[in-house]
Scaffold this motif. Structure first.
Motif, PDB file in Angstrom:
ATOM      1  N   ALA A  63       0.856  -1.398   0.119  1.00  0.00           N
ATOM      2  CA  ALA A  63       0.095  -0.056   0.117  1.00  0.00           C
ATOM      3  C   ALA A  63       0.769   1.351   0.039  1.00  0.00           C
ATOM      4  O   ALA A  63       2.054   1.214   0.322  1.00  0.00           O
ATOM      5  N   TYR A  64       0.315   2.318  -0.397  1.00  0.00           N
ATOM      6  CA  TYR A  64       0.991   3.697  -0.431  1.00  0.00           C
ATOM      7  C   TYR A  64      -0.190   4.542   0.309  1.00  0.00           C
ATOM      8  O   TYR A  64      -0.604   5.272  -0.222  1.00  0.00           O
ATOM      9  N   PRO A  65       0.042   4.692   1.842  1.00  0.00           N
ATOM     10  CA  PRO A  65      -1.100   5.401   2.496  1.00  0.00           C
ATOM     11  C   PRO A  65      -0.929   6.667   2.463  1.00  0.00           C
ATOM     12  O   PRO A  65      -1.998   7.345   2.745  1.00  0.00           O
ATOM     13  N   GLU A  66       0.459   7.205   2.170  1.00  0.00           N
ATOM     14  CA  GLU A  66       0.638   8.721   2.041  1.00  0.00           C
ATOM     15  C   GLU A  66       0.431   9.378   0.993  1.00  0.00           C
ATOM     16  O   GLU A  66       0.453  10.689   0.641  1.00  0.00           O
ATOM     17  N   LEU A  67       0.164   8.696  -0.178  1.00  0.00           N
ATOM     18  CA  LEU A  67      -0.092   9.245  -1.626  1.00  0.00           C
ATOM     19  C   LEU A  67      -1.347   9.853  -1.700  1.00  0.00           C
ATOM     20  O   LEU A  67      -2.494   9.279  -1.202  1.00  0.00           O
ATOM     21  N   GLY A  68      -1.202  11.174  -2.040  1.00  0.00           N
ATOM     22  CA  GLY A  68      -2.598  11.984  -2.030  1.00  0.00           C
ATOM     23  C   GLY A  68      -3.035  12.519  -0.862  1.00  0.00           C
ATOM     24  O   GLY A  68      -3.955  13.423  -0.968  1.00  0.00           O
ATOM     25  N   ARG A  69      -2.080  12.684  -0.009  1.00  0.00           N
ATOM     26  CA  ARG A  69      -2.221  13.455   1.102  1.00  0.00           C
ATOM     27  C   ARG A  69      -2.191  14.810   1.042  1.00  0.00           C
ATOM     28  O   ARG A  69      -1.198  15.250   1.378  1.00  0.00           O
ATOM     29  N   ARG A  70      -3.189  15.646   0.472  1.00  0.00           N
ATOM     30  CA  ARG A  70      -2.707  17.049   0.407  1.00  0.00           C
ATOM     31  C   ARG A  70      -4.481  17.622   0.157  1.00  0.00           C
ATOM     32  O   ARG A  70      -5.246  16.814  -0.279  1.00  0.00           O
ATOM     33  N   ARG A  71      -4.512  18.746   0.439  1.00  0.00           N
ATOM     34  CA  ARG A  71      -5.692  19.302   0.268  1.00  0.00           C
ATOM     35  C   ARG A  71      -5.593  20.816   0.078  1.00  0.00           C
ATOM     36  O   ARG A  71      -4.479  21.474   0.198  1.00  0.00           O
ATOM     37  N   GLY A  72      -6.469  21.392  -0.644  1.00  0.00           N
ATOM     38  CA  GLY A  72      -6.314  23.033  -0.944  1.00  0.00           C
ATOM     39  C   GLY A  72      -7.047  23.281  -2.334  1.00  0.00           C
ATOM     40  O   GLY A  72      -7.603  22.308  -2.872  1.00  0.00           O
ATOM     41  N   PRO A  73      -7.022  24.749  -2.553  1.00  0.00           N
ATOM     42  CA  PRO A  73      -7.794  24.987  -3.784  1.00  0.00           C
ATOM     43  C   PRO A  73      -7.052  24.287  -4.957  1.00  0.00           C
ATOM     44  O   PRO A  73      -5.712  24.413  -5.077  1.00  0.00           O
ATOM     45  N   GLY A  74      -7.813  23.704  -5.733  1.00  0.00           N
ATOM     46  CA  GLY A  74      -7.230  23.310  -7.006  1.00  0.00           C
ATOM     47  C   GLY A  74      -6.552  22.000  -6.928  1.00  0.00           C
ATOM     48  O   GLY A  74      -5.878  21.372  -7.938  1.00  0.00           O
ATOM     49  N   ALA A  75      -6.513  21.117  -5.854  1.00  0.00           N
ATOM     50  CA  ALA A  75      -6.085  20.080  -5.671  1.00  0.00           C
ATOM     51  C   ALA A  75      -6.815  19.020  -6.510  1.00  0.00           C
ATOM     52  O   ALA A  75      -8.049  18.873  -6.618  1.00  0.00           O
ATOM     53  N   GLU A  76      -5.841  18.091  -7.538  1.00  0.00           N
ATOM     54  CA  GLU A  76      -6.629  17.520  -8.406  1.00  0.00           C
ATOM     55  C   GLU A  76      -6.078  15.884  -8.236  1.00  0.00           C
ATOM     56  O   GLU A  76      -4.805  15.891  -7.677  1.00  0.00           O
ATOM     57  N   PRO A  77      -6.811  15.046  -8.675  1.00  0.00           N
ATOM     58  CA  PRO A  77      -6.105  13.595  -8.721  1.00  0.00           C
ATOM     59  C   PRO A  77      -4.956  13.518  -9.440  1.00  0.00           C
ATOM     60  O   PRO A  77      -4.633  13.909 -10.504  1.00  0.00           O
ATOM     61  N   GLU A  78      -3.822  12.884  -8.893  1.00  0.00           N
ATOM     62  CA  GLU A  78      -2.726  12.472  -9.674  1.00  0.00           C
ATOM     63  C   GLU A  78      -2.543  10.888 -10.052  1.00  0.00           C
ATOM     64  O   GLU A  78      -3.186  10.245  -9.544  1.00  0.00           O
ATOM     65  N   ARG A  79      -1.943  10.630 -11.402  1.00  0.00           N
ATOM     66  CA  ARG A  79      -2.032   9.546 -11.962  1.00  0.00           C
ATOM     67  C   ARG A  79      -0.479   8.798 -11.523  1.00  0.00           C
ATOM     68  O   ARG A  79       0.368   9.417 -11.814  1.00  0.00           O
ATOM     69  N   PHE A  80      -0.541   7.688 -11.215  1.00  0.00           N
ATOM     70  CA  PHE A  80       0.442   6.915 -10.806  1.00  0.00           C
ATOM     71  C   PHE A  80       0.643   5.484 -11.677  1.00  0.00           C
ATOM     72  O   PHE A  80      -0.626   5.048 -12.149  1.00  0.00           O
ATOM     73  N   ARG A  81       1.638   4.597 -11.540  1.00  0.00           N
ATOM     74  CA  ARG A  81       1.943   3.566 -11.970  1.00  0.00           C
ATOM     75  C   ARG A  81       2.866   2.483 -11.055  1.00  0.00           C
ATOM     76  O   ARG A  81       3.686   3.355 -10.550  1.00  0.00           O
ATOM     77  N   VAL A  82       2.396   1.363 -10.684  1.00  0.00           N
ATOM     78  CA  VAL A  82       3.645   0.641  -9.936  1.00  0.00           C
ATOM     79  C   VAL A  82       4.043  -0.408 -10.754  1.00  0.00           C
ATOM     80  O   VAL A  82       3.309  -1.468 -11.490  1.00  0.00           O
ATOM     81  N   ARG A  83       5.474  -0.653 -10.848  1.00  0.00           N
ATOM     82  CA  ARG A  83       5.945  -1.863 -11.721  1.00  0.00           C
ATOM     83  C   ARG A  83       6.660  -2.647 -10.789  1.00  0.00           C
ATOM     84  O   ARG A  83       7.164  -2.559  -9.472  1.00  0.00           O
ATOM     85  N   PHE A  84       6.255  -4.044 -10.826  1.00  0.00           N
ATOM     86  CA  PHE A  84       6.632  -5.206 -10.002  1.00  0.00           C
ATOM     87  C   PHE A  84       7.837  -6.066 -10.413  1.00  0.00           C
ATOM     88  O   PHE A  84       8.123  -5.900 -11.722  1.00  0.00           O
ATOM     89  N   GLU A  85       8.662  -6.473  -9.631  1.00  0.00           N
ATOM     90  CA  GLU A  85       9.985  -7.174 -10.022  1.00  0.00           C
ATOM     91  C   GLU A  85      10.009  -8.208  -8.905  1.00  0.00           C
ATOM     92  O   GLU A  85       9.871  -8.120  -7.597  1.00  0.00           O
ATOM     93  N   ALA A  86       9.956  -9.588  -9.285  1.00  0.00           N
ATOM     94  CA  ALA A  86      10.531 -10.660  -8.345  1.00  0.00           C
ATOM     95  C   ALA A  86      11.277 -11.535  -9.421  1.00  0.00           C
ATOM     96  O   ALA A  86      11.072 -11.805 -10.283  1.00  0.00           O
ATOM     97  N   VAL A  87      12.394 -12.248  -8.466  1.00  0.00           N
ATOM     98  CA  VAL A  87      13.176 -13.209  -9.120  1.00  0.00           C
ATOM     99  C   VAL A  87      12.701 -14.143  -9.806  1.00  0.00           C
ATOM    100  O   VAL A  87      11.727 -14.965  -9.188  1.00  0.00           O
ATOM    101  N   GLY A  88      12.888 -14.649 -10.988  1.00  0.00           N
ATOM    102  CA  GLY A  88      12.273 -15.786 -12.026  1.00  0.00           C
ATOM    103  C   GLY A  88      10.789 -15.665 -12.294  1.00  0.00           C
ATOM    104  O   GLY A  88      10.315 -16.312 -12.941  1.00  0.00           O
ATOM    105  N   LEU A  89      10.264 -14.363 -11.875  1.00  0.00           N
ATOM    106  CA  LEU A  89       8.755 -14.144 -11.990  1.00  0.00           C
ATOM    107  C   LEU A  89       8.630 -12.939 -12.975  1.00  0.00           C
ATOM    108  O   LEU A  89       9.276 -11.987 -12.816  1.00  0.00           O
TER     109      LEU A  89
END
Length: 242
Positions: A63-89
């Motif tokens: 999880a990313y619990p602090e992502l998006g923790r902001r408020r104020g005039p004009g605050a808009e959603p932000e776009r993210f992506r997560v890339r995964f890595e595991a040996v052999g997979l």
């Protein structure tokens, strides 16, 4: 690359929750999985690496619990992506039920603004991220595998990150089975075939397995192989436009 930290207090909000799932083993993967987080910059039209640390919850979710923790005039959603890595997979990024596309390079999501008083506009649900065996996956002794490559039918160029599948049903009770893998950057694959194929009377007695490869919707290929006689061949699946 982020490190995972155990959750010592409750996580109030996270714009995304991920559960890595080892498909070959048939269980959630709790160790040996790393992630990289990127934020999309509309001005540069590019993904920008982030240093935001992921945490692992007691239920093995990331999880990313602090992502998006902001408020104020004009605050808009932000776009993210997560890339995964595991040996052999290799991570399978499209979610269950979504069409496969080899060009998808991460799991995208939006982080909606929130603060201690205002919750985010959209709440997230846990997302299963399937990890498929790659070319270097350490199959155990006795696991039958076949190897080869996926190429374009006209260009003969290798197709990276193509989805290679074989499916069937057991003869005794009709239980369906599915084996899947993803090609490496050179288009190579190594696929386990732990179950039985379609029997063919001999001599010698053989089994036929139907392999399919998908680059994206409308670009697929197929190949039938016979085992055990063709087990050690280099099997080439050609991708054609449908």
């Amino acid at each position: 690359m982020t490190r995972f930290y155990p959750v010592e207090t409750s996580v109030l909000h996270s714009p995304a929750w991920f559960v890595p799932y080892d498909e070959f083993a048939g269980r959630a993967r709790t160790v040996g999985v790393a992630t990289e987080l990127d934020r999309f910059d509309p001005a540069a039209n590019a993904w920008v690496p982030q240093d935001t640390a992921a945490i692992r919850t007691p239920s093995a979710a990331i999880a990313y619990p602090e992502l998006g923790r902001r408020r104020g005039p004009g605050a808009e959603p932000e776009r993210f992506r997560v890339r995964f890595e595991a040996v052999g997979l290799a991570p399978l990024y499209p979610a269950d039920g979504e069409p496969f596309d080899a060009t998808v390079t991460g799991v995208e999501f939006f982080a909606y603004p929130y603060d201690d008083v205002h919750p985010p506009g959209v709440l997230s649900e846990p997302r299963l991220v399937r990890l498929l065996p790659g070319v270097a996956f350490p199959y155990g002794p006795g696991v039958r595998t076949v190897s080869g490559a996926v190429v374009g039918a006209t260009t003969r160029a290798p197709v990276a990150n193509a989805l290679v599948e074989a499916r069937g049903a057991t003869s005794r009770d009709g239980v369906p089975w599915l084996e899947r893998t993803l090609t490496d950057p050179l288009g190579r694959f190594r696929l386990a075939l732990r179950w039985e194929g379609q029997p063919v009377t001999g001599p010698p007695p053989e089994q036929i397995f139907h392999l399919t490869a998908t680059e994206r919707p409308g670009r697929t290929g197929a190949l039938d192989i016979r085992l055990p006689t063709e087990r050690d061949r280099r099997h080439v699946i050609e991708i054609v436009e449908q």
